[in-house]
Design a protein around this motif. Structure first.
Motif, mmCIF file in Angstrom:
data_model
loop_
_atom_site.group_PDB
_atom_site.id
_atom_site.type_symbol
_atom_site.label_atom_id
_atom_site.label_comp_id
_atom_site.label_asym_id
_atom_site.label_seq_id
_atom_site.Cartn_x
_atom_site.Cartn_y
_atom_site.Cartn_z
ATOM 1 N N ARG A 1 -7.627 -2.701 0.256
ATOM 2 C CA ARG A 1 -7.536 -2.230 -1.331
ATOM 3 C C ARG A 1 -6.337 -1.674 -1.300
ATOM 4 N N LEU A 2 -5.697 -1.970 -2.304
ATOM 5 C CA LEU A 2 -4.358 -1.236 -2.974
ATOM 6 C C LEU A 2 -4.375 0.280 -2.862
ATOM 7 N N LYS A 3 -3.771 1.052 -2.361
ATOM 8 C CA LYS A 3 -4.007 2.449 -2.472
ATOM 9 C C LYS A 3 -2.394 3.006 -2.972
ATOM 10 N N GLU A 4 -1.263 2.512 -2.738
ATOM 11 C CA GLU A 4 0.029 3.030 -3.309
ATOM 12 C C GLU A 4 0.884 1.699 -3.266
ATOM 13 N N ASN A 5 1.718 1.836 -4.408
ATOM 14 C CA ASN A 5 2.815 0.769 -4.614
ATOM 15 C C ASN A 5 4.023 1.291 -5.211
ATOM 16 N N TRP A 6 4.985 1.456 -4.672
ATOM 17 C CA TRP A 6 6.465 2.097 -4.864
ATOM 18 C C TRP A 6 7.355 1.243 -5.175
ATOM 19 N N SER A 7 8.165 1.434 -6.038
ATOM 20 C CA SER A 7 9.469 0.666 -6.530
ATOM 21 C C SER A 7 10.637 1.439 -6.285
ATOM 22 N N TRP A 8 11.541 0.887 -5.262
ATOM 23 C CA TRP A 8 12.788 1.717 -5.096
ATOM 24 C C TRP A 8 13.872 0.820 -5.488
ATOM 25 N N VAL A 9 15.037 1.208 -5.475
ATOM 26 C CA VAL A 9 16.029 0.617 -6.091
ATOM 27 C C VAL A 9 16.269 -0.717 -4.759
ATOM 28 N N ASP A 10 16.294 -0.466 -3.830
ATOM 29 C CA ASP A 10 16.383 -1.691 -3.002
ATOM 30 C C ASP A 10 15.216 -2.507 -2.373
ATOM 31 N N HIS A 11 14.068 -1.859 -2.556
ATOM 32 C CA HIS A 11 12.914 -2.540 -2.034
ATOM 33 C C HIS A 11 11.452 -1.956 -2.477
ATOM 34 N N TYR A 12 10.644 -2.882 -2.533
ATOM 35 C CA TYR A 12 9.129 -2.593 -2.877
ATOM 36 C C TYR A 12 8.144 -2.124 -1.617
ATOM 37 N N HIS A 13 7.528 -1.083 -1.753
ATOM 38 C CA HIS A 13 6.461 -0.364 -0.407
ATOM 39 C C HIS A 13 5.085 -0.439 -1.060
ATOM 40 N N SER A 14 4.239 -1.310 -0.488
ATOM 41 C CA SER A 14 2.704 -1.464 -0.940
ATOM 42 C C SER A 14 1.909 -1.084 0.224
ATOM 43 N N ILE A 15 0.950 -0.036 0.206
ATOM 44 C CA ILE A 15 -0.044 0.420 1.200
ATOM 45 C C ILE A 15 -1.023 -0.157 0.716
ATOM 46 N N TYR A 16 -1.947 -0.695 1.724
ATOM 47 C CA TYR A 16 -3.314 -1.314 1.530
ATOM 48 C C TYR A 16 -4.051 -0.731 2.500
ATOM 49 N N ARG A 17 -5.434 -0.370 2.354
ATOM 50 C CA ARG A 17 -6.406 0.416 3.267
ATOM 51 C C ARG A 17 -7.592 -0.369 3.452
ATOM 52 N N ASP A 18 -8.509 -0.252 4.381
ATOM 53 C CA ASP A 18 -9.751 -0.260 4.238
ATOM 54 C C ASP A 18 -10.364 1.149 5.036
ATOM 55 N N ASP A 19 -10.840 2.086 4.011
ATOM 56 C CA ASP A 19 -10.784 3.324 4.554
ATOM 57 C C ASP A 19 -12.363 3.291 5.442
ATOM 58 N N ASP A 20 -13.243 2.442 5.333
ATOM 59 C CA ASP A 20 -14.444 2.386 6.177
ATOM 60 C C ASP A 20 -13.999 2.112 7.508
ATOM 61 N N LEU A 21 -13.132 0.897 7.727
ATOM 62 C CA LEU A 21 -12.621 0.721 9.087
ATOM 63 C C LEU A 21 -11.478 1.680 9.540
ATOM 64 N N MET A 22 -10.853 2.447 8.732
ATOM 65 C CA MET A 22 -9.816 3.339 9.065
ATOM 66 C C MET A 22 -8.594 2.340 9.703
ATOM 67 N N ILE A 23 -8.253 1.578 8.755
ATOM 68 C CA ILE A 23 -7.025 0.787 9.222
ATOM 69 C C ILE A 23 -6.138 0.585 7.972
ATOM 70 N N GLN A 24 -4.991 0.467 8.236
ATOM 71 C CA GLN A 24 -3.914 0.273 6.909
ATOM 72 C C GLN A 24 -2.861 -0.788 7.245
ATOM 73 N N CYS A 25 -2.473 -1.434 6.023
ATOM 74 C CA CYS A 25 -1.421 -2.430 5.949
ATOM 75 C C CYS A 25 -0.355 -2.042 5.143
ATOM 76 N N GLU A 26 1.124 -2.007 5.491
ATOM 77 C CA GLU A 26 2.038 -1.617 4.792
ATOM 78 C C GLU A 26 2.989 -2.815 4.749
ATOM 79 N N LYS A 27 3.425 -3.269 3.451
ATOM 80 C CA LYS A 27 4.126 -4.045 3.243
ATOM 81 C C LYS A 27 5.562 -3.805 2.411
ATOM 82 N N ILE A 28 6.780 -4.080 2.980
ATOM 83 C CA ILE A 28 7.929 -3.663 2.588
ATOM 84 C C ILE A 28 8.779 -4.894 2.064
ATOM 85 N N THR A 29 9.179 -5.040 0.922
ATOM 86 C CA THR A 29 9.661 -6.223 0.176
ATOM 87 C C THR A 29 11.163 -5.914 -0.201
ATOM 88 N N ASP A 30 12.068 -6.458 0.247
ATOM 89 C CA ASP A 30 13.660 -6.241 -0.416
ATOM 90 C C ASP A 30 13.420 -6.772 -1.676
#
Length: 101
Positions: free
Chosen positions: A10-39
């Motif tokens: 599930r998408l939890k946070e999504n930031w837009s910076w000057v030089d990249h995008y940063h998205s955080i996905y989580r599965d709170d039931d399993l207590m795991i996280q995925c982070e994606k950084i895109t230039d």
């Protein structure tokens, strides 16, 4: 044990910076996280493939693939599933390298 189909990202946070995008996905039931950084280009469009990292809550390790995350998750919680009174803790040891004479 979990598999790729067990994870409900599930998408939890999504930031837009000057030089990249940063998205955080989580599965709170399993207590795991995925982070994606895109230039991104100067015009704001994504550039190239995202750099993706996976994490398990309360575990210092970083995993570069979902398969590595699943393997570590299943290994970490295998013993807990069999014996819920115990937990596995990983200890990081830092020591001076031995020199060869």
């Amino acid at each position: 044990m979990i598999t790729s189909s067990s994870i409900k990202w599930r998408l939890k946070e999504n930031w837009s910076w000057v030089d990249h995008y940063h998205s955080i996905y989580r599965d709170d039931d399993l207590m795991i996280q995925c982070e994606k950084i895109t230039d991104r280009d100067d015009d704001g469009s994504p550039k190239g493939k995202p750099n993706t990292s996976f994490f398990i809550d309360n575990d210092e390790r970083e995993f570069l693939t979902e398969e590595a995350l699943i393997d570590a998750y299943n290994e970490k919680f295998k013993f807990e599933g069999e014996n819920p009174e115990y937990e596995i803790k990983y200890i990081k040891v830092i020591q001076k390298r031995k020199t060869q004479d």
